[in-house]
Design a protein around this motif. Structure first.
Motif, mmCIF file in Angstrom:
data_model
loop_
_atom_site.group_PDB
_atom_site.id
_atom_site.type_symbol
_atom_site.label_atom_id
_atom_site.label_comp_id
_atom_site.label_asym_id
_atom_site.label_seq_id
_atom_site.Cartn_x
_atom_site.Cartn_y
_atom_site.Cartn_z
ATOM 1 N N UNK A 133 51.937 5.517 -1.601
ATOM 2 C CA UNK A 133 51.072 4.563 -2.290
ATOM 3 C C UNK A 133 49.667 5.125 -2.423
ATOM 4 N N UNK A 134 49.147 5.677 -1.340
ATOM 5 C CA UNK A 134 47.795 6.234 -1.354
ATOM 6 C C UNK A 134 47.724 7.445 -2.274
ATOM 7 N N UNK A 135 48.748 8.305 -2.213
ATOM 8 C CA UNK A 135 48.776 9.481 -3.079
ATOM 9 C C UNK A 135 48.812 9.081 -4.551
ATOM 10 N N UNK A 136 49.615 8.062 -4.851
ATOM 11 C CA UNK A 136 49.735 7.611 -6.238
ATOM 12 C C UNK A 136 48.419 7.032 -6.734
ATOM 13 N N UNK A 137 47.748 6.247 -5.870
ATOM 14 C CA UNK A 137 46.464 5.680 -6.286
ATOM 15 C C UNK A 137 45.446 6.785 -6.510
ATOM 16 N N UNK A 138 45.462 7.800 -5.637
ATOM 17 C CA UNK A 138 44.556 8.929 -5.789
ATOM 18 C C UNK A 138 44.783 9.629 -7.125
ATOM 19 N N UNK A 177 38.953 -5.104 6.489
ATOM 20 C CA UNK A 177 39.587 -4.613 5.260
ATOM 21 C C UNK A 177 39.728 -3.094 5.297
ATOM 22 N N UNK A 178 38.723 -2.420 5.831
ATOM 23 C CA UNK A 178 38.802 -0.969 5.977
ATOM 24 C C UNK A 178 40.008 -0.573 6.817
ATOM 25 N N UNK A 179 40.187 -1.226 7.946
ATOM 26 C CA UNK A 179 41.315 -0.905 8.825
ATOM 27 C C UNK A 179 42.653 -1.276 8.177
ATOM 28 N N UNK A 180 42.679 -2.388 7.444
ATOM 29 C CA UNK A 180 43.886 -2.752 6.712
ATOM 30 C C UNK A 180 44.242 -1.660 5.702
ATOM 31 N N UNK A 181 43.222 -1.140 5.031
ATOM 32 C CA UNK A 181 43.431 -0.085 4.052
ATOM 33 C C UNK A 181 43.992 1.182 4.670
ATOM 34 N N UNK A 182 43.686 1.400 5.937
ATOM 35 C CA UNK A 182 44.209 2.562 6.642
ATOM 36 C C UNK A 182 45.615 2.321 7.188
ATOM 37 N N UNK A 217 49.580 -5.782 1.877
ATOM 38 C CA UNK A 217 49.800 -4.708 0.917
ATOM 39 C C UNK A 217 48.735 -4.757 -0.171
ATOM 40 N N UNK A 218 48.451 -5.955 -0.665
ATOM 41 C CA UNK A 218 47.409 -6.080 -1.666
ATOM 42 C C UNK A 218 46.046 -5.716 -1.074
ATOM 43 N N UNK A 219 45.874 -5.939 0.223
ATOM 44 C CA UNK A 219 44.628 -5.557 0.882
ATOM 45 C C UNK A 219 44.467 -4.038 0.888
ATOM 46 N N UNK A 220 45.578 -3.314 1.112
ATOM 47 C CA UNK A 220 45.530 -1.851 1.073
ATOM 48 C C UNK A 220 45.087 -1.383 -0.308
ATOM 49 N N UNK A 221 45.714 -1.947 -1.341
ATOM 50 C CA UNK A 221 45.371 -1.581 -2.717
ATOM 51 C C UNK A 221 43.909 -1.903 -3.001
ATOM 52 N N UNK A 222 43.465 -3.084 -2.553
ATOM 53 C CA UNK A 222 42.087 -3.516 -2.784
ATOM 54 C C UNK A 222 41.098 -2.558 -2.124
#
Length: 244
Positions: A133-138, A177-182, A217-222
């Motif tokens: 997910x992170x790679x795709x967003x990048x 939110x930062x930690x959720x994103x991680x 999951x939406x928090x990670x994307x956000x």
């Protein structure tokens, strides 16, 4: 309370295997097994299950479109299934409303756990899928910047938007939110922030409510879309740790 599940996969052996594993649980009942996305949407509409397991690649209607239709028409939560952790549709599937994403070689205990977690209103990603997910967003971000032709101006604009959107959060909620994103769990966030898990749950709930997010999951994307975590920066952020 029994968790009602629809299993959708065009491979009969896979579909039957997942259904058998789930039906053996005292708190789970498989109410339908179907072989394509359109049949999955129809089954959800008719039977009102709590969770739908959807193969991401199915005939008639693929898992992403089925997920989008289910999210729009019902309160049923969806878990996407795929054979490969490099599936290019991970990011799109999560945006369609998926609450979980698992590989088909998932262990039986993890499959059961995923259904229970998602039915309880939480979200779940296999670690390798989270990385994808992170790679795709990048990759998406890089392509957008290249297409804009002005990376510096684009980055400044993105920063302004993210600042406006995140202004509703307190400093502690931004850190959450930062930690959720991680991809950290509540227990891990509690350790990082030096607070109780109960406090973390409160912060997570506030973040989701204030930003209008459905789940973690939406928090990670956000966290990535707003620039709180820079794409390709390995989860780095300018938000400093703080104590409560």
């Amino acid at each position: 309370m029994t968790i009602r599940v629809v299993v959708a996969d065009d491979q009969e052996l896979v579909r039957s295997g997942f259904a058998l594993i789930l039906d053996l649980q005292d708190d789970i009942e498989v109410v339908a097994e179907v072989g394509d996305g359109a049949a999955a949407v129809a089954a959800v509409r008719e039977l009102r299950p709590d969770v739908a397991l959807l193969d991401i690649r199915m005939p008639v209607l693929d898992g992403i479109e089925a997920c989008r239709a289910i999210a729009a028409q019902s309160a049923c939560r969806t878990v996407m299934l795929t054979t490969f952790d490099s599936d290019e549709y991970v990011y799109e599937a999560l945006h369609a409303g998926a609450s979980g994403f698992l590989l088909k070689d998932v262990r039986r205990d993890d499959l059961v756990h995923a259904v229970r977690v998602v039915a309880a209103g939480e979200s779940l990603l296999a670690p390798s899928v989270a990385r994808r997910l992170i790679e795709e967003y990048t990759a998406v971000t890089a392509r957008s910047a290249a297409g804009a032709g002005a990376a510096g101006a684009g980055a400044a604009g993105a920063g302004a938007v993210s600042g406006e959107r995140l202004e509703v959060l307190t400093a502690r909620e931004r850190e959450t939110l930062l930690h959720l994103g991680r991809g950290l769990s509540n227990a891990e966030i509690a350790l990082a922030m030096v607070v109780s898990e109960h406090t973390v749950k409160t912060h997570v709930g506030n973040v989701l409510a204030k930003l209008g997010l459905r789940d973690r999951i939406q928090a990670v994307i956000c966290a990535y879309e707003t620039g709180l975590i820079a794409a390709g920066a390995g989860g780095g952020s300018a938000v400093p740790p703080s104590r409560e």
